[in-house]
Design an enzyme around this catalytic site. Structure first.
Site, PDB file in Angstrom:
ATOM      1  N   GLY A 208      44.595 -81.443  17.068  1.00  0.00           N
ATOM      2  CA  GLY A 208      43.964 -80.306  16.655  1.00  0.00           C
ATOM      3  C   GLY A 208      43.534 -80.409  15.249  1.00  0.00           C
ATOM      4  N   ASN A 209      42.862 -79.369  14.473  1.00  0.00           N
ATOM      5  CA  ASN A 209      42.728 -79.447  13.219  1.00  0.00           C
ATOM      6  C   ASN A 209      42.957 -78.201  12.427  1.00  0.00           C
ATOM      7  OD1 ASN A 209      40.329 -77.464  13.234  1.00  0.00           O
ATOM      8  ND2 ASN A 209      39.647 -79.172  14.738  1.00  0.00           N
ATOM      9  N   ARG A 210      42.863 -78.032  10.842  1.00  0.00           N
ATOM     10  CA  ARG A 210      43.409 -77.073  10.267  1.00  0.00           C
ATOM     11  C   ARG A 210      42.494 -75.751  10.240  1.00  0.00           C
ATOM     12  NH1 ARG A 210      47.478 -78.661   6.394  1.00  0.00           N
ATOM     13  NH2 ARG A 210      46.259 -77.677   4.856  1.00  0.00           N
ATOM     14  N   SER A 211      41.263 -75.820  10.712  1.00  0.00           N
ATOM     15  CA  SER A 211      40.270 -74.844  10.782  1.00  0.00           C
ATOM     16  C   SER A 211      41.090 -73.486  11.071  1.00  0.00           C
ATOM     17  CB  SER A 211      39.292 -74.970  11.403  1.00  0.00           C
ATOM     18  OG  SER A 211      38.460 -73.851  11.350  1.00  0.00           O
ATOM     19  N   ALA A 275      35.259 -76.178  13.615  1.00  0.00           N
ATOM     20  CA  ALA A 275      35.471 -77.690  13.476  1.00  0.00           C
ATOM     21  C   ALA A 275      35.828 -78.306  14.817  1.00  0.00           C
ATOM     22  CB  ALA A 275      36.779 -77.625  12.594  1.00  0.00           C
TER      23      ALA A 275
END
Ligand code: CTP
Length: 400
Positions: A208-211, A275
């Site tokens: 995943g990502n930090r958005s 993102a």
């Protein structure tokens, strides 16, 4: 400076009690509010409550203080009229220009922006008559907030609930801030993706990502306040649904692509603020991946995800559609942004610098909006809402 003058119209629905909270929010934030309840609204909340909360008598009658011509004066002097709750009957009267009481007269004389916050049973909201009335009002430039989904009067649940008073207040605040610029996106459909995709490895793990999704949600709220019909495709966000916005929830990049393409078919603009993971695990383990004693973990093989922004830019689901991308960069921000704008083929690219402590999850942002015609608009550090409004300022004149 004079206080902004707001007319709070209240029509006859049980949600009238929630308009008290909206009234309090408006007066506490420095607005002068004239409440105009209909006769039916007074069955739900009495005149004394409106007078006490607004600090002035509620205006209820065309036939009171006739020398003062209230049916014209109140609308003419307003900076904003907000009708909350707006019943099906009120929307019908407003759409057809009927004027059989003080509030409907006020709606006809007002030259300022008008916001309707509907509340009714799902069947009434979905009825073609109501939907056509809402479409008429929106076409004329009124902001009709989409009702919330939830508990209705009695045992029913569904779409038709009055949006949270704080949400209505936020829409009013933004509409007022735009002043005479008015709802320049009314009659438009915009699609916004927000959040960050998650690409599952097994039933418990993902890439995943930090958005946080906050910038995409700010775009959705501001577009709704400017009169647009908004579809928000939200990937793994923990934020409340914005009032007046259709939210489609997704998890992975592939799901996000499908939802965005579906909504984009009749959209005037698509803004890809999400993102999106560029890669996903090549294989999905249907059972949890276990560590094996004495063995190194197997490497995770990845495959490319579709590039949704590039795809939509190259092959627009609707001709004349404006496509906007976002670029999160850590180094050489402008140079990378310019190259990405060309590579992706979109009309506008909002470039911002990110890092572990920058932008992700914060309430503020700083960016440059790059346009394919060479225009570059720096956006100073400020709330994500301010950046969102500047994005719409760039989108609006480019709409076909
Ligand atoms: N995007 C997309 N589909 C992807 C990846 C990104 O639609 N598979 C969109 C994002 O929503 C954003 C823009 O493309 O609007 C920029 O994404 P970014 O990840 O910053 O760009 P990349 O193309 O991945 O470039 P790089 O990997 O070089 O940073």
């Amino acid at each position: 400076m004079d206080k902004p003058k707001v007319v709070l119209g209240v029509s006859g629905g049980i949600a009238a009690y929630k308009a008290c909270e909206l009234l309090r929010r408006l007066t506490e934030s420095g607005h002068e509010v004239q409440v105009v309840p209909t006769a039916s609204a007074l069955h739900f909340v009495g005149e004394a409550t409106w007078a006490a909360l607004s600090g002035r008598s509620a205006a209820t009658e065309v036939w009171e203080s006739v020398h003062d011509v209230p049916h014209v004066r109140i609308g003419q002097g307003a900076d904003l009229v907000v009708v909350a709750p707006a019943t099906a009957d009120m929307l019908a009267k407003a759409a057809h220009g009927l004027a059989d009481d003080l509030l409907t007269n006020t709606l006809l004389t007002a030259r300022c922006p008008v916001v309707f916050a509907p509340a009714m049973h799902t069947e009434m909201w979905e009825h073609p008559a109501t939907q056509e009335n809402v479409a008429t009002l929106r076409r004329r430039g009124a902001v009709v907030i989409e009702p919330a989904v939830g508990r209705l009067t009695g045992k029913d649940t569904g779409k038709g609930r009055l949006p949270d008073p704080e949400e209505i207040y936020e829409v009013c605040r933004r509409v007022l801030a735009r002043g005479t610029a008015g709802p320049d996106l009314s009659g438009r459909h915009v699609v916004i993706s927000a959040g960050g995709t998650r690409e599952p490895l097994d039933p418990v793990r993902f890439l995943g990502n930090r958005s946080s999704g906050k910038q995409g949600y700010a775009l959705a709220r501001t577009a709704a306040a400017r009169g647009a019909r908004v579809t928000l495709v939200a990937a793994n966000t923990a934020l409340p649904d914005p009032a007046g916005v259709d939210v489609v929830r997704v998890g992975t990049a592939v799901q996000l692509r499908k939802a965005v393409l579906k909504a984009a078919a009749d959209a005037d603009a698509v803004v890809m603020a999400a993102a999106v993971a560029d890669f996903r695990p090549a294989a999905y383990a249907t059972g949890k991946i276990k560590k094996q004693d004495g063995q190194e973990p197997a490497p995770v093989a990845l495959v490319r995800n579709p590039d949704i922004l590039a795809e939509i830019s190259a092959d627009r689901p609707r001709s004349g559609q404006v496509v906007v991308g976002f670029a999160a960069e850590t180094d050489d921000v402008l140079a990378n942004g310019r190259a990405k704008l060309r590579r992706k083929g979109c009309d506008l690219l909002v470039v911002n610098e990110v890092g572990e402590t920058k932008t992700f999850g914060s309430e503020e942002n700083e960016a440059v909006i790059l346009a394919s015609d060479g225009d570059e608009t720096p956006v100073p550090h400020g709330p994500k809402e301010a950046l969102a409004d500047l994005v719409w300022d760039q989108v609006a004149p480019r709409l076909a």
